[in-house]
Design an enzyme around this catalytic site. Sequence first.
Site, PDB file in Angstrom:
ATOM      1  N   ARG A  88      14.592  -0.159   8.989  1.00 21.94           N
ATOM      2  CA  ARG A  88      13.170  -0.235   9.349  1.00 21.94           C
ATOM      3  C   ARG A  88      12.542   1.144   9.222  1.00 21.94           C
ATOM      4  NH1 ARG A  88      10.096  -3.020  14.283  1.00 21.94           N
ATOM      5  NH2 ARG A  88      11.695  -2.121  15.576  1.00 21.94           N
ATOM      6  N   THR A  98       5.968   2.770   8.923  1.00 24.77           N
ATOM      7  CA  THR A  98       5.322   1.491   8.572  1.00 24.77           C
ATOM      8  C   THR A  98       5.893   0.330   9.383  1.00 24.77           C
ATOM      9  OG1 THR A  98       6.942   0.986   6.887  1.00 24.77           O
ATOM     10  CG2 THR A  98       5.027   2.265   6.182  1.00 24.77           C
ATOM     11  N   ASP A 142      21.936  -6.649  21.490  1.00 28.78           N
ATOM     12  CA  ASP A 142      22.017  -6.206  20.093  1.00 28.78           C
ATOM     13  C   ASP A 142      23.277  -6.804  19.458  1.00 28.78           C
ATOM     14  OD1 ASP A 142      21.006  -3.472  18.291  1.00 28.78           O
ATOM     15  OD2 ASP A 142      22.859  -4.523  17.780  1.00 28.78           O
TER      16      ASP A 142
HETATM   17  N1  URA Z   1      18.401  -7.867  16.797  1.00 27.47           N
HETATM   18  C1  URA Z   1      19.356  -7.996  17.749  1.00 27.47           C
HETATM   19  O1  URA Z   1      20.514  -7.645  17.526  1.00 27.47           O
HETATM   20  N2  URA Z   1      19.008  -8.539  18.945  1.00 27.47           N
HETATM   21  C2  URA Z   1      17.764  -8.948  19.225  1.00 27.47           C
HETATM   22  O2  URA Z   1      17.516  -9.449  20.321  1.00 27.47           O
HETATM   23  C3  URA Z   1      16.763  -8.781  18.227  1.00 27.47           C
HETATM   24  C4  URA Z   1      17.114  -8.245  17.017  1.00 27.47           C
END
Ligand code: URA
Length: 210
Positions: A105, A109, A201
């Site tokens: 990312r 932007t 995550d």
């Molecule tokens: N990516 C992840 O690993 N967890 C999330 O909750 C959103 C994006």
Amino acid sequence: MPANVHVISHPLVQHKLTLMRKKDTSTSSFRSLLAEISMLLGYEVTRDLPLVTERIETPIAEMDSPVLDGKKIVIVSVLRAGNGILDGMLRILPSARVGHIGLYRDHETLQPVEYYYRMPGDLADRDVIVVDPMLATGNSAVAAVSRVLQDKPKSVKFVCLLAAPEGLAVFHAAHPEVPVFTAAIDQKLNEIGYIVPGLGDAGDRLFGTK
Ligand code: URA
């Protein structure tokens, strides 16, 4: 239910997903569970694969028996968490071809930028399944599928573990023709783009990098 979205409500999928969501689930269990769920998602996403018959001999008699038609499927992993789904799917599709797409990312932007792309050469004759566990904002899923579509595969499907309603809307607006398979649609995204209640995550939990 949003259009073109398949929620796999099978009890085994839902039970394993609950175990994955728990914050104290270990990296090793998280990894095994993701592989197990991915086999079950793979079973559903391949439900409409065409068959032809092949003449074979059993120890008892000859018969015309069904086998998969056409060229091998391509599973495309969106790095890095997509590799967790890839591992499970390859257990039920051991001859599948594999592609990888890497996106990061851009801080200014906030849009996904491609840093890696490697696919089998002959996508025009192949069905593609793009895999990434978390459909959150939808931006990376849209970017990954848009990139794969440039290579004109025979078909594309998207498989994730969890989806946010916001991400599904973004994805559907960009690719209404691409079916999404997911184990659950959660409540929402939080202000930093995590799925709520989600599981945290996915990449960190899969690889133990937190
Ligand atoms: N990516 C992840 O690993 N967890 C999330 O909750 C959103 C994006």
